[in-house]
Design an enzyme around this catalytic site. Sequence first.
Site, mmCIF file in Angstrom:
data_model
loop_
_atom_site.group_PDB
_atom_site.id
_atom_site.type_symbol
_atom_site.label_atom_id
_atom_site.label_comp_id
_atom_site.label_asym_id
_atom_site.label_seq_id
_atom_site.Cartn_x
_atom_site.Cartn_y
_atom_site.Cartn_z
ATOM 1 N N ASP A 7 -3.673 5.039 12.055
ATOM 2 C CA ASP A 7 -3.346 3.615 11.965
ATOM 3 C C ASP A 7 -2.862 3.306 10.552
ATOM 4 O OD1 ASP A 7 -3.205 0.927 13.017
ATOM 5 O OD2 ASP A 7 -4.826 0.466 11.639
ATOM 6 N N SER A 8 -2.215 2.156 10.422
ATOM 7 C CA SER A 8 -1.751 1.719 9.104
ATOM 8 C C SER A 8 -2.929 1.325 8.205
ATOM 9 C CB SER A 8 -0.812 0.531 9.263
ATOM 10 O OG SER A 8 -1.470 -0.502 9.973
ATOM 11 N N CYS A 70 -1.776 2.357 15.982
ATOM 12 C CA CYS A 70 -0.954 1.287 15.401
ATOM 13 C C CYS A 70 0.243 0.988 16.310
ATOM 14 C CB CYS A 70 -0.455 1.752 14.031
ATOM 15 S SG CYS A 70 0.512 0.527 13.164
ATOM 16 N N GLU A 149 -8.815 -9.209 8.995
ATOM 17 C CA GLU A 149 -9.279 -8.359 7.879
ATOM 18 C C GLU A 149 -10.330 -9.093 7.041
ATOM 19 O OE1 GLU A 149 -7.303 -5.468 6.056
ATOM 20 O OE2 GLU A 149 -6.478 -4.858 7.982
ATOM 21 N N CYS A 178 -1.270 -5.488 18.817
ATOM 22 C CA CYS A 178 -1.595 -5.188 17.422
ATOM 23 C C CYS A 178 -3.062 -4.779 17.381
ATOM 24 C CB CYS A 178 -1.359 -6.431 16.557
ATOM 25 S SG CYS A 178 -1.881 -6.231 14.847
ATOM 26 N N HIS A 180 -5.413 -5.296 15.444
ATOM 27 C CA HIS A 180 -6.429 -6.259 15.012
ATOM 28 C C HIS A 180 -6.802 -7.290 16.074
ATOM 29 C CE1 HIS A 180 -5.084 -4.569 11.277
ATOM 30 N NE2 HIS A 180 -5.883 -5.331 10.550
HETATM 31 N N1 DGL Z 1 -1.941 -1.672 12.764
HETATM 32 C C1 DGL Z 1 -0.836 -2.594 12.784
HETATM 33 C C2 DGL Z 1 -0.295 -2.709 14.206
HETATM 34 O O1 DGL Z 1 -0.995 -2.526 15.176
HETATM 35 C C3 DGL Z 1 -1.236 -3.964 12.260
HETATM 36 C C4 DGL Z 1 -1.366 -4.031 10.758
HETATM 37 C C5 DGL Z 1 -0.074 -3.706 10.025
HETATM 38 O O2 DGL Z 1 0.843 -4.540 9.983
HETATM 39 O O3 DGL Z 1 0.003 -2.604 9.519
HETATM 40 O O4 DGL Z 1 0.869 -2.988 14.367
#
Ligand code: DGL
Length: 247
Positions: A7-8, A70, A149, A178, A180
């Site tokens: 993940d990012s 992600c 976050e 996403c 989150h």
């Molecule tokens: N993990 C990213 C996603 O699901 C969200 C956070 C980001 O922008 O890196 O797209």
Amino acid sequence: MRAAVFDSGVGGLTVVKSLIDHNFFDEIIYFGDTARVPYGIKDKNTIVRYSLEALEFFKNFDPDILITACNSVSAHALKELRESASFPVVGVIEPGVIAAQKRLEKGDRILVIGTRATISSGQYQRLLRHQGFTNLISLPTPLFVPLVEEGILKGRIVEATMDHYFNGIEPDAIILGCTHFPLLSEALKGYFGEQTLLIHSGEAICDYLEQELGITPGRGTPELKLFASESPERLKEVASRWLSSDR
Ligand code: DGL
């Protein structure tokens, strides 16, 4: 079986939570690129470059499968990751669309929310239309990322943000495109009503692993190894909060 989860940042822990709940793997290696998050505002070339760097990291662990939790990576770098990996690479978009196919009627109003990168890729929209869904609204809703976050999951700021994005929209279902957004499930249900169906990447990928890839759930609790490109202690702190919550 050893899974790598990319993940990012910390958000992919929502997918890890589903993987742990279903006990698919003996070991999960998680890498969050916390030094360079967010990916959702970056362009394709950058997302591909960062993703291929993460792949090099994962190669050291010899995983059986790589799951890109992600959505922004799944939308932009899946092809490049697959071309460079010697193990299967699974994204979250196709599983999300399969979950929609199983749970929704073709005429249902579907709202797809995600980062700018995910929504502008058009991937969800293209695959959903291909499956015959025509009643689609897709919206980038990036403000939710920092709220989650910060641990702000309900209350006035969340409601104001929902008013800002969702004014006049009445969906039958929402694809949480996403990492989150599953943490906002309660707030989204509160806003749109309990009847609104939420499609969660983590749950969708668990169905996909079982039904499309034939990986059986029900092993013991996996060993979780957490890595981050910056502040690994923060990732561990978020993991201890999110993985023990019942969301
Ligand atoms: N993990 C990213 C996603 O699901 C969200 C956070 C980001 O922008 O890196 O797209």
